[in-house]
Scaffold this motif. Structure first.
Motif, short mmCIF file in Angstrom:
data_model
loop_
_atom_site.label_atom_id
_atom_site.label_comp_id
_atom_site.label_asym_id
_atom_site.label_seq_id
_atom_site.Cartn_x
_atom_site.Cartn_y
_atom_site.Cartn_z
N ILE A 172 0.88 -1.15 0.00
CA ILE A 172 -0.04 0.00 0.07
C ILE A 172 0.83 1.21 -0.06
N GLU A 173 1.88 1.30 0.91
CA GLU A 173 2.68 2.34 0.96
C GLU A 173 3.51 2.60 -0.42
N GLU A 217 -7.75 -2.67 -6.89
CA GLU A 217 -8.17 -3.33 -5.35
C GLU A 217 -7.09 -2.37 -4.43
N ILE A 218 -5.68 -2.33 -4.94
CA ILE A 218 -4.83 -1.71 -4.36
C ILE A 218 -5.15 -0.35 -4.01
N PHE A 219 -5.67 0.45 -5.00
CA PHE A 219 -6.25 1.93 -4.92
C PHE A 219 -7.30 1.98 -3.98
N ASN A 220 -8.09 1.11 -4.03
CA ASN A 220 -9.14 1.37 -3.16
C ASN A 220 -9.04 0.88 -1.67
N ALA A 221 -8.00 0.13 -1.34
CA ALA A 221 -7.40 -0.30 -0.21
C ALA A 221 -6.89 1.12 0.49
N THR A 227 -12.63 5.62 -12.68
CA THR A 227 -13.37 4.65 -13.45
C THR A 227 -14.22 3.92 -12.43
N ASN A 228 -15.05 3.19 -13.17
CA ASN A 228 -16.07 2.16 -12.48
C ASN A 228 -15.45 1.45 -11.17
N GLU A 229 -14.25 0.91 -11.66
CA GLU A 229 -13.68 -0.25 -10.60
C GLU A 229 -13.23 0.48 -9.27
N VAL A 230 -12.98 1.86 -9.27
CA VAL A 230 -12.29 2.33 -7.95
C VAL A 230 -13.23 3.13 -7.36
N ILE A 231 -12.98 3.57 -6.32
CA ILE A 231 -13.93 4.25 -5.32
C ILE A 231 -13.96 5.74 -5.93
N GLY A 278 4.10 -11.96 -7.31
CA GLY A 278 3.36 -13.14 -6.68
C GLY A 278 2.90 -12.66 -5.35
N ALA A 279 3.61 -12.02 -4.66
CA ALA A 279 3.40 -11.34 -3.33
C ALA A 279 2.20 -10.29 -3.28
N VAL A 280 2.11 -9.79 -4.60
CA VAL A 280 1.22 -8.70 -4.89
C VAL A 280 -0.06 -9.30 -4.95
N TYR A 281 0.10 -10.29 -5.77
CA TYR A 281 -1.60 -10.87 -6.02
C TYR A 281 -1.83 -11.87 -5.13
N TRP A 282 -1.15 -12.16 -3.97
CA TRP A 282 -1.43 -13.08 -2.92
C TRP A 282 -2.45 -11.97 -1.97
#
Length: 215
Positions: free
Chosen positions: A17-18, A57-61, A120-124, A46-50
């Motif tokens: 996130i940071e 999804e990262i943006f929203n988090a 876009t519609n995918e993000v907050i 791979g760690a990102v996709y975990w």
């Protein structure tokens, strides 16, 4: 061992996130890849996709965990709701601007919001983000109403209009400063900038009271 693994996983998630905040603020959301974020966080893709299924999804988090600026600066304030509401409002505005100017992470978040993001519609939504990190209009309205009750400002002040003016002032101020931070010193000039916007309330108490406030 399980507890340690869970703790390590949470640490990695926060690292991502940071790293995403820094990359989004520098490259722009559209131009940042998951590989950029992984490299900045010093983890594998791979760690990102975990932890996250997509960049959205990262943006929203990022925004879902973000505390309102009003809550972040609360411990930095010397005045409380029992004090003069106009002076309290002044201190809140000044402290918020100085926090933005001084804290790189807060700067980066606002840079993303104002200059580095296409929604876009995918993000907050931008509206939801502004609700989370911007001026809390319900609290501001209550403070202005207290100012009227305490005769700190005229009962003729149009509070609805004042809220619009304040929002435009602070949004424009921060957006322009972020475009060129060398154009003026936001930290040092925060008191004068706030005094000028509060002067629009036409309060007979603004000028003399402000002069006696120690920062």
């Amino acid at each position: 061992m399980a507890r340690k693994t869970k703790k390590d996983a949470q640490k990695t998630r926060q690292q991502l996130i940071e790293a995403a905040i820094a990359q989004f603020a520098t490259r722009g959301v559209a131009n940042t890849t998951l590989t950029d974020i992984a490299d900045a966080a010093q983890v594998t893709r791979g760690a990102v996709y975990w932890h996250f299924s997509s960049k959205s999804e990262i943006f929203n988090a990022i925004w879902e965990q973000q505390l309102p600026l009003r809550d972040i600066i609360r411990d930095r304030l010397s005045l409380s709701e029992n004090d003069d509401p106009l002076l309290m409002l002044r201190e809140q505005f000044i402290t918020a601007l100085q926090y933005i100017a001084h804290e790189p992470r807060q700067c980066a978040l606002l840079q993303i919001l104002y200059h580095k993001c296409e929604f876009t519609n995918e993000v907050i939504s931008e509206y939801e983000i502004r609700k989370r990190i911007g001026i809390n209009f319900d609290c501001l309205r209550k403070t202005l109403e207290r100012c009227v009750l305490n005769k700190a400002i005229s009962p003729n002040v149009n509070i609805d209009l004042t809220l619009i003016v304040f929002h435009g002032f602070f949004s424009g101020l921060i957006k322009n400063w972020l475009m060129n931070r060398d154009s003026f010193n936001l930290y040092q000039q925060a008191p004068a900038l706030v005094d000028n916007i509060l002067a629009t309330l036409h309060s007979t108490r603004v000028s003399p009271a402000v002069c006696g406030v120690a920062l």
